[in-house]
Design an enzyme around this catalytic site. Structure first.
Site, short mmCIF file in Angstrom:
data_model
loop_
_atom_site.label_atom_id
_atom_site.label_comp_id
_atom_site.label_asym_id
_atom_site.label_seq_id
_atom_site.Cartn_x
_atom_site.Cartn_y
_atom_site.Cartn_z
CB SER A 133 -3.01 -55.06 -118.65
OG SER A 133 -3.75 -54.06 -119.44
CD GLU A 137 0.67 -47.11 -118.71
OE1 GLU A 137 -0.12 -47.37 -119.60
OE2 GLU A 137 1.06 -46.05 -118.67
CG PHE A 157 -1.54 -36.34 -116.40
CD1 PHE A 157 -0.06 -36.29 -116.92
CD2 PHE A 157 -1.87 -37.79 -116.38
CE1 PHE A 157 0.45 -37.41 -117.64
CE2 PHE A 157 -1.32 -38.78 -117.26
CZ PHE A 157 -0.02 -38.57 -117.69
CG HIS A 208 -3.90 -50.67 -119.65
ND1 HIS A 208 -2.85 -51.54 -119.88
CD2 HIS A 208 -3.22 -49.43 -119.53
CE1 HIS A 208 -1.65 -51.11 -119.50
NE2 HIS A 208 -1.61 -49.84 -119.59
P1 FAD Z 1 0.51 -41.25 -132.80
O1 FAD Z 1 -0.31 -42.33 -133.24
O2 FAD Z 1 1.84 -41.14 -134.22
O3 FAD Z 1 -0.30 -39.85 -133.16
C1 FAD Z 1 0.19 -38.76 -132.58
C2 FAD Z 1 -0.62 -37.58 -133.49
O4 FAD Z 1 0.14 -37.48 -134.75
C3 FAD Z 1 -2.12 -37.76 -133.48
O5 FAD Z 1 -2.68 -36.41 -133.46
C4 FAD Z 1 -2.28 -38.42 -134.84
O6 FAD Z 1 -3.60 -37.83 -135.21
C5 FAD Z 1 -1.18 -37.83 -135.59
N1 FAD Z 1 -0.70 -38.83 -136.80
C6 FAD Z 1 -0.39 -40.07 -136.34
N2 FAD Z 1 -0.02 -40.52 -137.65
C7 FAD Z 1 0.14 -39.62 -138.33
C8 FAD Z 1 0.80 -39.72 -139.80
N3 FAD Z 1 1.24 -40.75 -140.19
N4 FAD Z 1 0.76 -38.62 -140.29
C9 FAD Z 1 0.24 -37.39 -139.82
N5 FAD Z 1 -0.38 -37.44 -138.43
C10 FAD Z 1 -0.37 -38.49 -137.77
N6 FAD Z 1 4.38 -41.37 -123.93
C11 FAD Z 1 5.65 -41.60 -123.49
O7 FAD Z 1 6.36 -40.90 -123.81
N7 FAD Z 1 5.89 -42.73 -123.01
C12 FAD Z 1 4.93 -43.69 -122.86
O8 FAD Z 1 5.34 -44.77 -122.07
C13 FAD Z 1 3.70 -43.46 -123.07
N8 FAD Z 1 2.84 -44.34 -122.95
C14 FAD Z 1 1.31 -44.17 -123.28
C15 FAD Z 1 0.63 -45.20 -123.17
C16 FAD Z 1 -0.87 -45.18 -123.63
C17 FAD Z 1 -1.95 -46.31 -123.44
C18 FAD Z 1 -1.37 -43.84 -124.10
C19 FAD Z 1 -2.73 -43.65 -124.52
C20 FAD Z 1 -0.26 -42.93 -124.27
C21 FAD Z 1 0.98 -43.10 -124.01
N9 FAD Z 1 2.21 -42.09 -124.02
C22 FAD Z 1 3.31 -42.25 -123.72
C23 FAD Z 1 1.60 -40.59 -124.56
C24 FAD Z 1 1.75 -40.76 -126.15
O9 FAD Z 1 3.04 -40.75 -126.21
C25 FAD Z 1 1.27 -39.04 -126.49
O10 FAD Z 1 0.05 -39.15 -126.49
C26 FAD Z 1 1.87 -38.70 -127.83
O11 FAD Z 1 1.40 -37.43 -128.18
C27 FAD Z 1 1.14 -39.74 -128.96
O12 FAD Z 1 1.49 -40.97 -129.05
P2 FAD Z 1 0.85 -42.09 -130.19
O13 FAD Z 1 1.46 -43.38 -130.18
O14 FAD Z 1 -0.47 -41.98 -129.85
O15 FAD Z 1 1.02 -41.32 -131.44
#
Ligand code: FAD
Length: 276
Positions: A6, A8, A207, A257
């Site tokens: 895929s 991005e 980055f 990806h």
């Molecule tokens: P989470 O899974 O919520 O984790 C974030 C942090 O919180 C981690 O340290 C985790 O250990 C902790 N955590 C998770 N769940 C809990 C819980 N229930 N209780 C307590 N702690 C918890 N960013 C953007 O703004 N836009 C995008 O389009 C974007 N695309 C991305 C695509 C990919 C493939 C990746 C890898 C990253 C992308 N990001 C994007 C960056 C991402 O938003 C950041 O890395 C963000 O800091 C974490 O997102 P996450 O969904 O992994 O968060």
């Protein structure tokens, strides 16, 4: 199992950027990827750019996976966006927490972590969406420790994620260990490596510092030594990342990806070197 590839994209902010993106997609589409994903600016002002890009992709009947972040959006807004995607015939999303845009301070959010967003999607749309989530083979930079991060990854899977895309990395062992550890925790979803081509050292370094991806010293030192010699940076980067992808695929990665950065050449060079 067939491997899935895929691409991005990020949503352009200008007309020229959009024209460039359309040309990039048209060329990459000839390789028949599983889908194109499009990033989404958490809590920022770029969301309409994501919608415009997704609209265009859907007009071309391209399989599209919009990214969606939960911080900074209300539940109502989030559900509206998801409904918009359902109406466009989209059935795959990348569900993320997102990062606070710098300078905005704390944002109160109804949904605070990606697992909340995954659960919300499942609650309101059942199995309509194939849900991708993020994975961090080198640990998310804000995680308390690796074990906590793995548990938090599991929360997303338990909430209903179908597959994961990793943050980019250049250490194969980090990925391998992540897959082994999550598998030992009973996690069976595909974890697809996110691949960042190397084309520019200063941008990559900035980055990587921000997102917690390590550029191994042996790679960094060589890239540094090329200074402004863009051709040498690209040639070395292409060789290193091709090797990385080849090892990942050989070790059983379920696909790749590519973070295309809206450019065709770096991704297609990897694609062709790998004979995909
Ligand atoms: P989470 O899974 O919520 O984790 C974030 C942090 O919180 C981690 O340290 C985790 O250990 C902790 N955590 C998770 N769940 C809990 C819980 N229930 N209780 C307590 N702690 C918890 N960013 C953007 O703004 N836009 C995008 O389009 C974007 N695309 C991305 C695509 C990919 C493939 C990746 C890898 C990253 C992308 N990001 C994007 C960056 C991402 O938003 C950041 O890395 C963000 O800091 C974490 O997102 P996450 O969904 O992994 O968060």
């Amino acid at each position: 199992m067939t491997k899935a590839y895929s691409f991005e994209l990020f949503p352009p902010k200008t007309e020229k950027g959009m024209t460039n993106l359309q040309a990039t997609v048209t060329e990459l589409q000839t390789r028949n990827p599983a889908f194109f994903s499009c990033t989404y600016g958490a809590g920022g002002s770029t969301q309409n750019n994501t919608f415009a890009t997704v609209d265009w992709l859907r007009e071309q009947s391209i399989d599209t996976a919009p990214h969606l972040t939960c911080i900074g959006n209300s539940v109502t807004e989030t559900l509206e966006i998801l409904q918009r995607y359902v109406d466009q015939g989209i059935n795959r999303v990348v569900a993320l927490r997102g990062d606070r845009p710098s300078g905005t301070g704390l944002i109160d959010s109804e949904l605070t972590h990606a697992n909340d967003l995954v659960a919300l999607i499942r609650e309101h749309f059942n199995d309509h969406f194939h849900i991708e989530v993020a994975a961090y083979p080198e640990m998310h930079p804000q995680a308390a420790n690796f074990a906590a991060d793995l548990n938090n990854f599991k929360r997303k899977v338990d909430a209903g994620a179908n597959s994961a895309i990793t943050q980019y990395f250049y250490n194969v062992d980090a990925y391998k260990r992540f897959v082994d550890e999550t598998s030992a925790m009973g996690i069976e979803i595909p974890i697809v490596p996110g691949i960042m081509p190397i084309t520019n050292y200063s941008n990559l370094k900035r980055f990587s510092d921000a997102c917690g991806a390590e550029i191994p010293r042996w790679i960094a030192k060589r890239l540094e030594s090329y200074l402004d010699d863009v051709d040498s940076i690209r040639a070395f980067g292409e060789e290193v990342v091709t090797q990385l992808c080849a090892e990942l695929l050989e070790q059983g990665a379920p696909g790749l990806h590519f973070y295309t950065m809206n450019q065709t050449a770096p991704t297609l060079a990897l694609w062709d070197n790998l004979g995909l």
